[in-house]
Design an enzyme around this catalytic site. Sequence first.
Site, PDB file in Angstrom:
ATOM      1  N   CYS A 142       0.866  -1.178   0.000  1.00 35.19           N
ATOM      2  CA  CYS A 142       0.000   0.000   0.000  1.00 35.19           C
ATOM      3  C   CYS A 142       0.904   1.230   0.000  1.00 35.19           C
ATOM      4  CB  CYS A 142      -0.976  -0.006   1.179  1.00 35.19           C
ATOM      5  SG  CYS A 142      -0.233   0.175   2.812  1.00 35.19           S
TER       6      CYS A 142
ATOM      7  N   CYS B 122      -1.217   0.463   7.388  1.00 38.60           N
ATOM      8  CA  CYS B 122      -2.630   0.109   7.574  1.00 38.60           C
ATOM      9  C   CYS B 122      -3.035  -1.091   6.716  1.00 38.60           C
ATOM     10  CB  CYS B 122      -3.534   1.300   7.262  1.00 38.60           C
ATOM     11  SG  CYS B 122      -3.537   2.585   8.528  1.00 38.60           S
ATOM     12  N   ARG B 123      -3.207  -0.858   5.425  1.00 36.66           N
ATOM     13  CA  ARG B 123      -3.796  -1.887   4.574  1.00 36.66           C
ATOM     14  C   ARG B 123      -2.880  -3.067   4.290  1.00 36.66           C
ATOM     15  NH1 ARG B 123      -5.287   1.943  -0.261  1.00 36.66           N
ATOM     16  NH2 ARG B 123      -3.344   2.874   0.507  1.00 36.66           N
ATOM     17  N   SER B 124      -1.657  -2.812   3.837  1.00 39.97           N
ATOM     18  CA  SER B 124      -0.785  -3.943   3.485  1.00 39.97           C
ATOM     19  C   SER B 124      -0.345  -4.765   4.703  1.00 39.97           C
ATOM     20  CB  SER B 124       0.419  -3.476   2.660  1.00 39.97           C
ATOM     21  OG  SER B 124       1.159  -2.478   3.316  1.00 39.97           O
TER      22      SER B 124
ATOM     23  N   ASN C 118       2.502   1.435   4.225  1.00 36.52           N
ATOM     24  CA  ASN C 118       2.761   0.152   4.884  1.00 36.52           C
ATOM     25  C   ASN C 118       2.508   0.214   6.393  1.00 36.52           C
ATOM     26  OD1 ASN C 118       5.552  -2.130   5.387  1.00 36.52           O
ATOM     27  ND2 ASN C 118       3.442  -2.614   4.894  1.00 36.52           N
TER      28      ASN C 118
ATOM     29  N   ASP D  68      -8.122   3.419   1.990  1.00 40.54           N
ATOM     30  CA  ASP D  68      -7.267   3.704   3.134  1.00 40.54           C
ATOM     31  C   ASP D  68      -8.151   4.135   4.296  1.00 40.54           C
ATOM     32  OD1 ASP D  68      -5.383   4.772   4.956  1.00 40.54           O
ATOM     33  OD2 ASP D  68      -3.993   5.101   3.303  1.00 40.54           O
TER      34      ASP D  68
END
Length: 242
Positions: A83, A88-90, A86, A208
């Site tokens: 993301c 939150c999402r990934s 690096n 996000d």
Amino acid sequence: MKSLCTATILIPNTSKLPICHYFPNLSLKSSPLLRYSADPSHTHTGKSRIPERIKASSMAATPSTASSDRSQTPKPFSVLFVCLGNICRSPAAEGVFRHLVKQKNLDSIFYIDSAGTINYHEGNPADSRMRAASKRRGIEITSISRPIRPSDFREFDLIIAMDRQNREDILEAFERWRHREAFPVDADKKVELMCSYCKRHDETEVPDPYYGGQQGFEKVLDLLEDACESLLDKIVAKGRQV
């Protein structure tokens, strides 16, 4: 992303959740791998930083832990989730996928990691709210933020981007590095979108959640669980783990 960013960056998504990472006077499209001067409220240190381009040599020189266990046969199937920062999402995608792999007792035949298209949060753990939301679902997130690096295109079988801008930035980095790196011929074809694996959701991107409140983090985890289940099933069905 054709103009300079002067406000919160918005990446289109069907869930209409806000996008994080406020970077004034910078274009992500033209410079996806920069050290950014950010809103202090979105940093772990509370200090802003002056933008400076990451030196490719310093990134290339950083050894990847993905190579440490590659001497065994069969070679683990490796997946990298990416993301923007690096945090939150990934990291959540890495945690969700790792959790599913462990449930199926496939730990020894997978290598799983995550990265960001920028290095602003390098060395920091994932966002505490994302870790808390994941933990409530029995999923632990233990990764530390790092930027994507040239060796990732050689070492990972799949690179999964959370949204279209992430994918575009990854491919731009690939083009920038390919003239001096020994990449496999089809390395750029490894880059796919996370939501392309969703079966129960119609979203095309993982939004996000930074400014989306608790609902935003839960939505991200719903999407990731859907996509990761399908991704793992597809890999196993093709016998890619052997």
